[in-house]
Design a protein around this motif. Structure first.
Motif, PDB file in Angstrom:
ATOM      1  N   MET A 120       1.228  -1.264   0.313  1.00  0.00           N
ATOM      2  CA  MET A 120       0.017   0.414  -0.013  1.00  0.00           C
ATOM      3  C   MET A 120       0.815   1.439   0.297  1.00  0.00           C
ATOM      4  SD  MET A 120      -2.908  -1.114  -0.007  1.00  0.00           S
ATOM      5  CE  MET A 120      -4.175   0.284   0.691  1.00  0.00           C
ATOM      6  N   PRO A 121       0.090   2.308   0.125  1.00  0.00           N
ATOM      7  CA  PRO A 121       1.549   3.364  -0.456  1.00  0.00           C
ATOM      8  C   PRO A 121       2.244   4.046   0.368  1.00  0.00           C
ATOM      9  CG  PRO A 121      -0.831   4.794  -0.350  1.00  0.00           C
ATOM     10  CD  PRO A 121      -0.983   2.890  -0.204  1.00  0.00           C
ATOM     11  N   GLN A 122       1.659   3.496   1.780  1.00  0.00           N
ATOM     12  CA  GLN A 122       2.841   3.851   2.955  1.00  0.00           C
ATOM     13  C   GLN A 122       3.691   2.719   3.268  1.00  0.00           C
ATOM     14  OE1 GLN A 122       1.230   7.134   2.947  1.00  0.00           O
ATOM     15  NE2 GLN A 122       3.587   6.658   4.028  1.00  0.00           N
ATOM     16  N   THR A 123       3.230   1.673   2.348  1.00  0.00           N
ATOM     17  CA  THR A 123       4.193   0.586   2.191  1.00  0.00           C
ATOM     18  C   THR A 123       5.229   0.887   1.724  1.00  0.00           C
ATOM     19  OG1 THR A 123       2.768  -1.129   2.115  1.00  0.00           O
ATOM     20  CG2 THR A 123       4.604  -2.074   1.988  1.00  0.00           C
ATOM     21  N   ARG A 124       5.288   1.414   0.245  1.00  0.00           N
ATOM     22  CA  ARG A 124       6.217   2.550  -0.345  1.00  0.00           C
ATOM     23  C   ARG A 124       6.956   3.509   0.230  1.00  0.00           C
ATOM     24  NH1 ARG A 124       1.735   0.513  -3.385  1.00  0.00           N
ATOM     25  NH2 ARG A 124       2.195  -0.826  -5.296  1.00  0.00           N
ATOM     26  N   GLU A 125       6.359   3.848   0.959  1.00  0.00           N
ATOM     27  CA  GLU A 125       6.450   5.259   1.772  1.00  0.00           C
ATOM     28  C   GLU A 125       8.299   5.227   2.793  1.00  0.00           C
ATOM     29  OE1 GLU A 125       6.498   9.970   2.995  1.00  0.00           O
ATOM     30  OE2 GLU A 125       5.226   8.614   3.047  1.00  0.00           O
ATOM     31  N   HIS A 126       7.763   3.993   3.836  1.00  0.00           N
ATOM     32  CA  HIS A 126       8.592   3.785   4.859  1.00  0.00           C
ATOM     33  C   HIS A 126       9.692   2.297   4.284  1.00  0.00           C
ATOM     34  CE1 HIS A 126       5.690   3.221   8.836  1.00  0.00           C
ATOM     35  NE2 HIS A 126       5.013   4.799   7.402  1.00  0.00           N
ATOM     36  N   LEU A 127       8.943   1.584   2.822  1.00  0.00           N
ATOM     37  CA  LEU A 127      10.886   1.487   2.580  1.00  0.00           C
ATOM     38  C   LEU A 127      11.867   2.285   1.385  1.00  0.00           C
ATOM     39  CD1 LEU A 127      11.621  -1.001   0.979  1.00  0.00           C
ATOM     40  CD2 LEU A 127      10.132  -1.085  -1.394  1.00  0.00           C
ATOM     41  N   ALA A 128      10.993   3.597   1.603  1.00  0.00           N
ATOM     42  CA  ALA A 128      11.779   4.655   0.414  1.00  0.00           C
ATOM     43  C   ALA A 128      12.999   5.219   1.512  1.00  0.00           C
ATOM     44  CB  ALA A 128      11.041   5.965  -0.368  1.00  0.00           C
ATOM     45  N   VAL A 129      11.883   5.071   2.584  1.00  0.00           N
ATOM     46  CA  VAL A 129      12.319   5.728   3.692  1.00  0.00           C
ATOM     47  C   VAL A 129      14.305   4.962   4.481  1.00  0.00           C
ATOM     48  CG1 VAL A 129      12.382   6.223   6.865  1.00  0.00           C
ATOM     49  CG2 VAL A 129      10.353   7.394   4.912  1.00  0.00           C
ATOM     50  N   LEU A 130      13.253   3.523   4.409  1.00  0.00           N
ATOM     51  CA  LEU A 130      14.243   3.031   4.902  1.00  0.00           C
ATOM     52  C   LEU A 130      15.736   2.938   4.128  1.00  0.00           C
ATOM     53  CD1 LEU A 130      12.113   0.041   5.934  1.00  0.00           C
ATOM     54  CD2 LEU A 130      13.139   1.775   7.642  1.00  0.00           C
ATOM     55  N   SER A 131      15.079   2.435   2.332  1.00  0.00           N
ATOM     56  CA  SER A 131      17.014   2.461   1.944  1.00  0.00           C
ATOM     57  C   SER A 131      17.110   3.981   2.140  1.00  0.00           C
ATOM     58  CB  SER A 131      15.544   2.854  -0.077  1.00  0.00           C
ATOM     59  OG  SER A 131      14.764   1.264   0.135  1.00  0.00           O
ATOM     60  N   LEU A 132      16.827   4.927   2.114  1.00  0.00           N
ATOM     61  CA  LEU A 132      17.333   6.456   1.989  1.00  0.00           C
ATOM     62  C   LEU A 132      18.000   6.902   3.036  1.00  0.00           C
ATOM     63  CD1 LEU A 132      14.413   8.751   0.421  1.00  0.00           C
ATOM     64  CD2 LEU A 132      16.536   8.310  -0.192  1.00  0.00           C
TER      65      LEU A 132
END
Length: 645
Positions: free
Chosen positions: A89-101
């Protein structure tokens, strides 16, 4: 080891942590009532080897990503949760972006709520989750399927976590880094007082230690502490920690601050960083753009200035940038940070702090970009040596070491010039500065053969105006020790430029000395001294001029001379007037201070302008704060004037 959860709201993060640890991290009444996490939650699991694994349970709601970020910095591993009945879901993707960054590469993907779907749906969601992490630091991470509420699939995940804890091991606490804790909660307990909790990012702390609260200037003392939810005598990097503090009220502490060893207490409103714009972004990051900066547990607004390749950073690209912050934050070299858009609805970029002491001017100049290049790499001593090689104005090692998060200042490299207070000049810069100083001194002697030399402050302005004064003084002392220059009072000269008096001139100087001293603030005219000493006027004038060339007398106007102690008293009065008048000296104020006539007061002030004590600006004279002229001359007698050099 500290593990953070990540994922969309209602994908089972809190339920999973409770199933693994037996601790319900939802502690607020509103969290209980609504069934969602609003604040950060904490729990612990024995790792089977005598240690503990800490869990930070973060909220998944899109409006609470800033809270998620406060918990995500400082973690060692992440669990990215995807509910089987929802999928990514959208926050799955944003949390993944945070972890990656944030550069987090240790983690696992956990498909939750598998008891709510059939086998085909589980396989489909697992495939979607695996595809989602492709091209990120979590690519290839293990995938676990669990039904936490039913207790299914937990043992393989628990075994993996324990294996990771063993593999990760404790973070180095004695690597020379200062202690630092990112504050994420502060509260009071009866009988204990003020308590803060957070993740220890570096170093070690013990009961009784003094710490600084940053940003800010409050000093606190650690009364007692818990590490990984156990009473301990010390805590170290990689642990969740609660500190009971003395010397500070709960109301003075807020999320986003740091508790830091005093030696490395750094706060800044402007920092240089290396950023990568998330590849999924559709627009570049531009100079002048307003963003939220998340660093540690802090969230502050900032303005971006792109330093590389124009004024924009393209999606997927990496560049050096300067972030001008709306309020100070604690920052060290190497700190991870994340940028979100100004409305805090989208994660944009992430990177690392390169220099927390970013300059206001010349930030895009090649010399500054070379300094940022020198600040790359993981070894602080190597960074210092590279920075010294490209820093003609030297480096403050104490300040530099604090910005690197070191508990003690680095030693000066071999061949470098070290000044009191920690300023250091690299070997090549030292050679270049020496050449410039000697060339300026030689030019001064050629242009002013009748003067002994410039005072030290004037020489600095002529030769090395940007070199910090402590380093200039250290360089001058080294040249004196090497016999390349000499200094008489405040005046600097080449050894061969010194002036010797003849026997007749020495005799006349001895006769004139008491009369010069008795002349006071009015000074002594050459003709009057010749008459009073029963000497010829031409010979007296020649002797006085040669004494002035030696720096032992001061010729304010033609044929009007003062001895050094008198001139020092006049200089002290000028400094006193300047201190009372915001650095300015007017003829009227100086006349009143000296009880001289206006004409003589103006003549003396103009002399101070010429020698570098004052600087004429319009109708006033401004004190040069760096000038030490006459500051050590009080008490010197003119009787020394008759001695040979």
């Amino acid at each position: 080891m500290i593990v953070g959860t990540a994922g969309h709201i209602d994908h089972g993060k809190t339920t999973l942590v409770r199933a693994l640890t037996g601790v319900d991290t939802d502690r607020l009444p509103e969290e209980k009532r609504r069934g969602i996490s609003i604040e950060l939650g904490y729990a612990f699991l024995d790792d089977g080897a005598g240690g503990r694994i800490g869990f930070i349970d973060v909220p998944g709601h899109e409006r609470l990503v800033h809270t998620m970020l406060a918990g995500a910095t400082g973690i060692d591993a992440a669990l990215l949760l995807v509910a089987a009945d929802d999928g990514p879901m959208p926050q799955t993707r944003e949390h993944l972006a945070v972890l990656s960054l944030l550069g987090l590469s240790r983690g696992a993907v956990v498909v939750t709520k598998t008891d709510r779907v059939d086998a085909e749906r589980r396989r489909a969601v697992a495939a979607e989750a695996a595809a989602l992490v492709q091209g990120t630091p979590l690519e290839g991470a293990p995938l676990f399927e669990v039904a936490a509420a039913a207790g299914q699939g937990l043992e393989p995940l628990r075994d993996w976590l324990r294996a990771q804890a063993v593999e990760t091991g404790p973070r180095a606490a004695d690597d020379g880094r200062a202690f630092r804790l990112a504050v994420d909660r502060a509260f009071t307990l009866d009988g204990v007082g003020t308590v803060v909790t957070g993740t220890v990012h570096a170093g070690r702390v013990r009961a009784g230690d003094e710490l600084r609260l940053m940003p800010g200037d409050e000093t606190v003392r650690v009364k007692s502490l818990h590490a990984q939810n156990r009473p301990q005598g010390a805590a170290q990097a990689g642990e969740r920690c609660a500190l009971a503090l003395a010397g500070v009220a709960r109301e003075s502490i807020e999320r986003g601050q740091w508790l830091v060893s005093p030696a490395a207490a750094v706060a800044t409103s402007r920092l240089d960083a290396v950023l990568t714009l998330w590849p999924a972004e559709t627009a570049p990051l531009k100079t002048g753009q307003r963003v939220h900066v998340h660093l540690g547990s802090a969230d502050v607004l900032a303005t971006v200035a792109v330093l590389d390749g124009g004024d924009a950073l393209a999606p997927g690209g990496t560049a050096r940038v300067q972030l001008v912050l709306s309020q100070p934050v604690g920052a060290w070299h190497g700190d991870r940070l994340v940028l979100r858009d100004a409305s805090a609805t989208r994660t944009l970029a992430g990177g690392t702090v390169r220099d927390p002491y970013a300059p206001v001017r010349y930030r895009r100049k090649p010399a500054r970009l070379a300094e940022l290049d020198a600040l790359s790499g993981s070894d602080a001593a190597a960074r210092a040596e590279r920075l010294l090689a490209v820093s003609p104005q030297g480096l403050d090692l104490v300040r530099f070491s604090a910005a690197q998060g070191l508990a003690a200042s680095l030693p000066a490299p071999a061949g470098a010039l070290l000044a009191p207070g920690g300023a250091v000049l690299g070997a090549q810069a030292r050679d270049e500065a020496t050449t410039a100083l000697l060339a300026a001194l030689d030019a001064f002697h050629a242009q002013h053969p009748d003067e002994l030399g410039p005072d030290a402050a004037r020489l600095r302005r002529l030769a090395l105006p940007r070199l910090p004064e402590p380093l200039f003084r250290a360089l001058l002392a080294a040249l004196q020790a090497g016999g390349q220059v000499q200094q008489k009072g405040a005046f600097v000269h080449r050894p061969e430029h010194g002036v010797r008096l003849s026997a007749t001139e020495e005799r006349i100087a001895q006769k004139a000395a008491p009369k010069l001293s008795a002349a006071g603030f009015e000074g002594a005219w050459a003709r009057d001294l010749a008459r009073d000493c029963a000497e010829s006027e031409p010979l007296m004038r020649t002797t006085l001029s040669r004494l002035a060339q030696r720096g032992e007398l001061h010729q304010v106007v033609r044929d009007l001379f003062y001895d050094t102690p008198t001139m020092a008293r006049l200089a002290a009065l000028a400094r006193g007037v300047a201190a009372a008048q915001a650095g300015e000296v007017t003829a009227a104020h100086f006349r009143d201070a000296t009880q001289l006539g206006r004409k003589r007061a103006i003549q003396i002030l103009e002399h101070f302008d010429r020698v570098g004590l004052l600087r004429r600006v319009g109708d006033v004279h401004r004190l040069r704060a760096d000038c030490q002229l006459f500051s050590e001359a009080l008490g010197e007698g003119p009787g020394a004037a008759g001695k040979g050099q």
